[in-house]
Each structure stands twice: as structure tokens, then as C-alpha cells.
Design an enzyme around this catalytic site. Structure first.
Site, PDB file in Angstrom:
ATOM      1  N   ARG A  76       0.839  -1.203   0.000  1.00  0.00           N
ATOM      2  CA  ARG A  76       0.000   0.000   0.000  1.00  0.00           C
ATOM      3  C   ARG A  76       0.877   1.258   0.000  1.00  0.00           C
ATOM      4  O   ARG A  76       1.743   1.418   0.851  1.00  0.00           O
ATOM      5  CB  ARG A  76      -0.916   0.012   1.219  1.00  0.00           C
ATOM      6  CG  ARG A  76      -2.004   1.097   1.165  1.00  0.00           C
ATOM      7  CD  ARG A  76      -2.940   1.000   2.370  1.00  0.00           C
ATOM      8  NE  ARG A  76      -3.477  -0.333   2.556  1.00  0.00           N
ATOM      9  CZ  ARG A  76      -4.511  -0.832   1.892  1.00  0.00           C
ATOM     10  NH1 ARG A  76      -5.122  -0.084   0.970  1.00  0.00           N
ATOM     11  NH2 ARG A  76      -4.936  -2.064   2.128  1.00  0.00           N
ATOM     12  N   GLU A 118       0.814  -7.738  -3.863  1.00  0.00           N
ATOM     13  CA  GLU A 118      -0.470  -7.048  -4.046  1.00  0.00           C
ATOM     14  C   GLU A 118      -0.270  -5.541  -3.955  1.00  0.00           C
ATOM     15  O   GLU A 118       0.311  -5.054  -2.977  1.00  0.00           O
ATOM     16  CB  GLU A 118      -1.445  -7.519  -2.964  1.00  0.00           C
ATOM     17  CG  GLU A 118      -2.688  -6.675  -2.822  1.00  0.00           C
ATOM     18  CD  GLU A 118      -3.404  -6.915  -1.500  1.00  0.00           C
ATOM     19  OE1 GLU A 118      -4.102  -5.988  -1.034  1.00  0.00           O
ATOM     20  OE2 GLU A 118      -3.271  -8.011  -0.930  1.00  0.00           O
ATOM     21  N   THR A 147      -7.756  -3.813  -2.370  1.00  0.00           N
ATOM     22  CA  THR A 147      -8.764  -2.764  -2.198  1.00  0.00           C
ATOM     23  C   THR A 147      -9.524  -2.545  -3.511  1.00  0.00           C
ATOM     24  O   THR A 147      -9.765  -1.408  -3.933  1.00  0.00           O
ATOM     25  CB  THR A 147      -8.134  -1.439  -1.690  1.00  0.00           C
ATOM     26  OG1 THR A 147      -7.159  -1.733  -0.690  1.00  0.00           O
ATOM     27  CG2 THR A 147      -9.201  -0.555  -1.047  1.00  0.00           C
ATOM     28  N   LYS A 198      -9.859 -13.980   2.540  1.00  0.00           N
ATOM     29  CA  LYS A 198      -9.050 -13.051   3.322  1.00  0.00           C
ATOM     30  C   LYS A 198      -9.767 -12.795   4.641  1.00  0.00           C
ATOM     31  O   LYS A 198     -10.824 -12.163   4.663  1.00  0.00           O
ATOM     32  CB  LYS A 198      -8.868 -11.762   2.521  1.00  0.00           C
ATOM     33  CG  LYS A 198      -8.218 -10.616   3.263  1.00  0.00           C
ATOM     34  CD  LYS A 198      -8.193  -9.386   2.369  1.00  0.00           C
ATOM     35  CE  LYS A 198      -7.742  -8.155   3.112  1.00  0.00           C
ATOM     36  NZ  LYS A 198      -7.750  -6.947   2.230  1.00  0.00           N
ATOM     37  N   GLY A 219      -2.454  -7.109  11.580  1.00  0.00           N
ATOM     38  CA  GLY A 219      -1.856  -7.415  12.877  1.00  0.00           C
ATOM     39  C   GLY A 219      -1.040  -8.683  12.932  1.00  0.00           C
ATOM     40  O   GLY A 219      -0.803  -9.228  14.018  1.00  0.00           O
ATOM     41  N   GLY A 246       1.140  -6.184   5.665  1.00  0.00           N
ATOM     42  CA  GLY A 246       1.020  -4.813   5.198  1.00  0.00           C
ATOM     43  C   GLY A 246       2.120  -3.905   5.700  1.00  0.00           C
ATOM     44  O   GLY A 246       3.289  -4.040   5.335  1.00  0.00           O
ATOM     45  N   SER A 247       1.760  -2.966   6.584  1.00  0.00           N
ATOM     46  CA  SER A 247       2.697  -1.917   6.989  1.00  0.00           C
ATOM     47  C   SER A 247       3.894  -2.447   7.769  1.00  0.00           C
ATOM     48  O   SER A 247       4.924  -1.777   7.840  1.00  0.00           O
ATOM     49  CB  SER A 247       1.969  -0.860   7.821  1.00  0.00           C
ATOM     50  OG  SER A 247       1.395  -1.431   8.979  1.00  0.00           O
TER      51      SER A 247
END
Length: 206
Positions: free
Chosen positions: A16, A39, A68, A128, A158, A178-179
């Protein structure tokens, strides 16, 4: 190919905020670390350009998708950019049907058994589990007791080295990262270091 890719390595990189000018370098360090599913969420800058760069530059055994994804129109744009996988935060039947009609792999977001069964009925390839931090391994175990045999659950949200093992013991097929793996401003070297840590945690948990 999606299930084969997950069997090789179940870690999915969620990029992202990825910018086209850094897509090649980030994609390469992730591939070299062992990631085989990348992704690019569509709320990133010029996501379709980044998807095209990743698809054109990485080997065929690396699956490139979009996250998304919220509309059938976006599904078509992802396919035109060379994307192979549609990842959604929800389970809108219109988007699911558009993805299947386009011949793309499909990973809708689900948060209840009702959503899970409905998504599978529409042809979802994997589910997911989102947001995973609100559920946990006990929920995964309960779901897999009633979902069709062979259902692939991918927790997202998380996920870290400390909870991978419990989720894997409950029966998940992989994780979306993700992050903790990538966020805007990180260099390719930063991502390589994060990827190495996650890969070590993945192998240790298995």
C-alpha cells in the site's frame, strides 16, 4: 496457480502506497527474499502502472495482484494492467462475479461465516480473514470445522512473528503482510530486511 504459489510460500506482500518509480526495486527484493505473491492496493499512487511494472519485471512464478478492489470497472483495469489476483476488503457479489468472469484469481475479505460461505459460492479461491486482529486463531479453528474441506484462509491485519505459529496451528494457509513489511518512505534495503525477518518467522512457525 494461486494455491500452488501459496503452497510454495504463504506470505503475501501488501504494498500500500507503492509508487511506480520504486516498484521494480521493491518487487525484486521481495522476490529474492522468497515472496511469490505481491499485491498493490488500488488506493496507492498510479497502482495500475506499478502492477504492470511488477508483472513485466518479475518471473512468471510470482503472482501479481491488486488490493482494495471495490468495483467491476476496477477489475477490468487490473486485468488490463496484467494483474492476476483480485483482493478485496469485502465480499461484494458484483466484484466477485466480475473477477471470475475476467478469469482472475479472487481473494475477498470476510469477517463472518455467512460471508465466507457466500464468497465461496461465488467462486472465491481463498478467503481473506479481515481484520485478523479482531478474530484470532480460535475463530480460524471454528470456521475451518464447518467450511468445506480444503478452504484456504489468509489472515490479514496485525500479523507478526509472535502470532504466526498459533494461526498456522489453527489451519491457515498464509498471511497478508502490510505496513509491518512495507510502508511509504521505506527503501528497498529496508523492505529487504523486513522481508528477511518475516520469512524467518514463517519457516520457524511452520
Amino acid at each position: 496457480m494461486l494455491k500452488k504459489t501459496l503452497a510454495m510460500n504463504g506470505l503475501i506482500a501488501i504494498l500500500r502506497g507503492l509508487r511506480p518509480e520504486e516498484a521494480l526495486a521493491i518487487g525484486k527484493v521481495l522476490y529474492d527474499a522468497g515472496f511469490r505473491t505481491l499485491e498493490v492496493p488500488l488506493n496507492s499512487p498510479e497502482p495500475y502502472t506499478s502492477i504492470r511494472i511488477l508483472r513485466d519485471s518479475l518471473p512468471e512464478d510470482c503472482l501479481i495482484g491488486a488490493g482494495t478492489v471495490l468495483s467491476p470497472e476496477q477489475v477490468q483495469q487490473v486485468k488490463a494492467a496484467g494483474g492476476q489476483l483480485i483482493v478485496m476488503p469485502h465480499s461484494d457479489p458484483k466484484v466477485l462475479r466480475a473477477a471470475k468472469a475476467a478469469g482472475l484469481y479472487l481473494a475477498p475479505g470476510v469477517a463472518t461465516p455467512t460471508e465466507a460461505f457466500a464468497a465461496l459460492a461465488e467462486g472465491a479461491d481463498v478467503l481473506k480473514l479481515f481484520p485478523a486482529e479482531q478474530m484470532g486463531p480460535a475463530v480460524v479453528k471454528a470456521w475451518l470445522a464447518v467450511l468445506p474441506a480444503g478452504t484456504h484462509l489468509i489472515p490479514v491485519g496485525g500479523i507478526n512473528a509472535d502470532n504466526m505459529g498459533a494461526f498456522l496451528q489453527a489451519g491457515v494457509s498464509g498471511f497478508g503482510l502490510g505496513s509491518g513489511l512495507f510502508k511509504p518512505g521505506m527503501t528497498a534495503a529496508d523492505v529487504a530486511e523486513k522481508a528477511k525477518g518475516y520469512m524467518q518467522a514463517w519457516h520457524a512457525a511452520r
